[in-house]
Design an enzyme around this catalytic site. Structure first.
Site, mmCIF file in Angstrom:
data_model
loop_
_atom_site.group_PDB
_atom_site.id
_atom_site.type_symbol
_atom_site.label_atom_id
_atom_site.label_comp_id
_atom_site.label_asym_id
_atom_site.label_seq_id
_atom_site.Cartn_x
_atom_site.Cartn_y
_atom_site.Cartn_z
ATOM 1 C CG ASP A 1 -2.086 -0.857 1.029
ATOM 2 O OD1 ASP A 1 -2.338 -1.536 -0.025
ATOM 3 O OD2 ASP A 1 -2.807 -1.151 2.098
ATOM 4 C CE LYS B 1 -8.327 -0.827 -1.167
ATOM 5 N NZ LYS B 1 -7.183 -1.652 -0.639
ATOM 6 C CG MET C 1 -8.504 6.959 6.525
ATOM 7 S SD MET C 1 -9.046 5.346 6.110
ATOM 8 C CE MET C 1 -9.804 4.555 7.361
#
Length: 343
Positions: A123, A145, A256
């Site tokens: 990632d 992502k 996030m």
């Protein structure tokens, strides 16, 4: 005794079965060697001309005599000789938590798994800068992502894990933080187990704790907060969730959550959280560009906007923010910021 030899541009002959030798071959090629592979049954025909090193992989009981003969040939011609164990057994998957991105926060088990990997699916928030050195024998595949863009969908990542493992490879799934904290690690574990693929989990240092610590903010502090709640800010929370969070007390850590910060602040305010509750936004924890933007529930949206805060960031809400700022002499800055934004 451990010796290090510069093999860049040197001829290295790897003798052994192709499947068992694959990690050894990849490691020497990564070191810059000119690698030639020779099948185990052709051990007697190994050409030692201009060869720096011969590596016999595996060998087994039947190959002992041939291996000793090859070793004697190497000795007589001044060629280095080494034996290494080959890759054995079926493929497997290791889900690895890479921590917040700092190489020093990678665990020993995580480093060992990378060293042994044939394939690494990584990632963007994992410790990737030194990945080629950490996993010298591995194929490196970026499946990270980005906000609003998934290079490889989760179903595709699950399929890759299973496909590589069923082909006999050791697959490391390297994730930022901990694989089971908003990392979809449990989904990947389930996909492997459903196909009969052995899967091991190596925990990582969660950014929910480590990033506030990097900014000097403790998530708990005696007499101030005896609990903390970790929340995903990927999607807006409901009014009921805001009410529960505001009623719990303690510290709220949001991962996030930059894009949903206005919704979160408004919801907590409606749920009764006081306007002067300290809030911090810690961006890019443990990087050279780490930055903390502080404010209160009433001012943090304006402060974060003025500072142009961006992901990746961790939000911390609670009196521990004031504790952290006081430890660093920043409490007066919080007070001035609160007063200026309120006026």
């Amino acid at each position: 005794m451990q010796l290090e030899i510069d093999l860049a541009g040197q001829r290295v002959v790897i003798v052994g079965a192709a499947r068992a030798s694959r990690r050894v071959v990849a490691r020497y090629r990564a070191a810059g060697a000119d690698v030639e592979c020779v099948a185990a049954e052709s051990i007697d025909a190994v050409d030692l001309a201009a060869t720096r090193l011969v590596v016999l992989v595996g060998g087994g009981h039947d190959g002992i005599e041939a291996g000793e003969t090859l070793q004697e040939r190497c000795r007589s011609e001044g060629v280095l000789f080494s034996r290494e164990a080959g890759a054995v057994g079926p493929g497997q998957v290791t889900l690895v938590g890479g921590g917040p991105g700092a190489l020093g926060l990678l665990t020993l088990d995580a480093a060992a798994a990378l060293q042994d990997a044939d394939v690494v699916l990584y990632d963007r928030l994992a410790p990737t800068r030194d990945l080629a050195a950490l996993a010298p024998a591995a194929e490196l595949v970026d499946v990270g992502k980005l906000p609003g863009h998934h290079r490889v969908p989760q179903s595709g990542i699950n399929d890759l894990l299973v496909q590589h493992a069923l082909a006999g490879r050791h697959v490391v799934r390297l994730k930022g933080g901990d694989p089971f904290v908003f990392g979809r690690g449990s989904e990947e574990l389930a996909a492997c187990l459903a196909e009969g693929v052995p899967c091991r989990v190596v925990p990582g240092v969660s950014s929910a704790i480590s990033v506030p610590a990097a900014a000097g903010i403790p998530v708990t502090h005696r007499g101030v907060s005896h609990l903390f709640t970790v929340v995903s800010g990927h999607a807006p929370l409901t009014d009921e969730e805001h009410l529960h969070l505001a009623g719990l007390g303690g510290t709220i850590v949001v991962l996030m959550g930059v894009s949903t910060l206005p919704h979160l602040v408004a919801g907590l305010g409606r749920a009764g959280m006081r306007p002067d509750m300290p809030v911090a936004v810690v961006e890019r924890g443990y990087s050279a560009s780490q930055r903390t933007t502080a404010g209160t529930l009433a001012t943090i949206v304006t402060a974060a906007g003025a500072a142009r805060c961006q992901s990746p960031a961790v939000l911390v809400i609670g009196e521990v923010v004031r504790v952290g700022l006081e430890l660093q002499g920043g409490a007066m800055h919080l007070a001035r910021l609160t007063e200026s934004l309120a006026s």
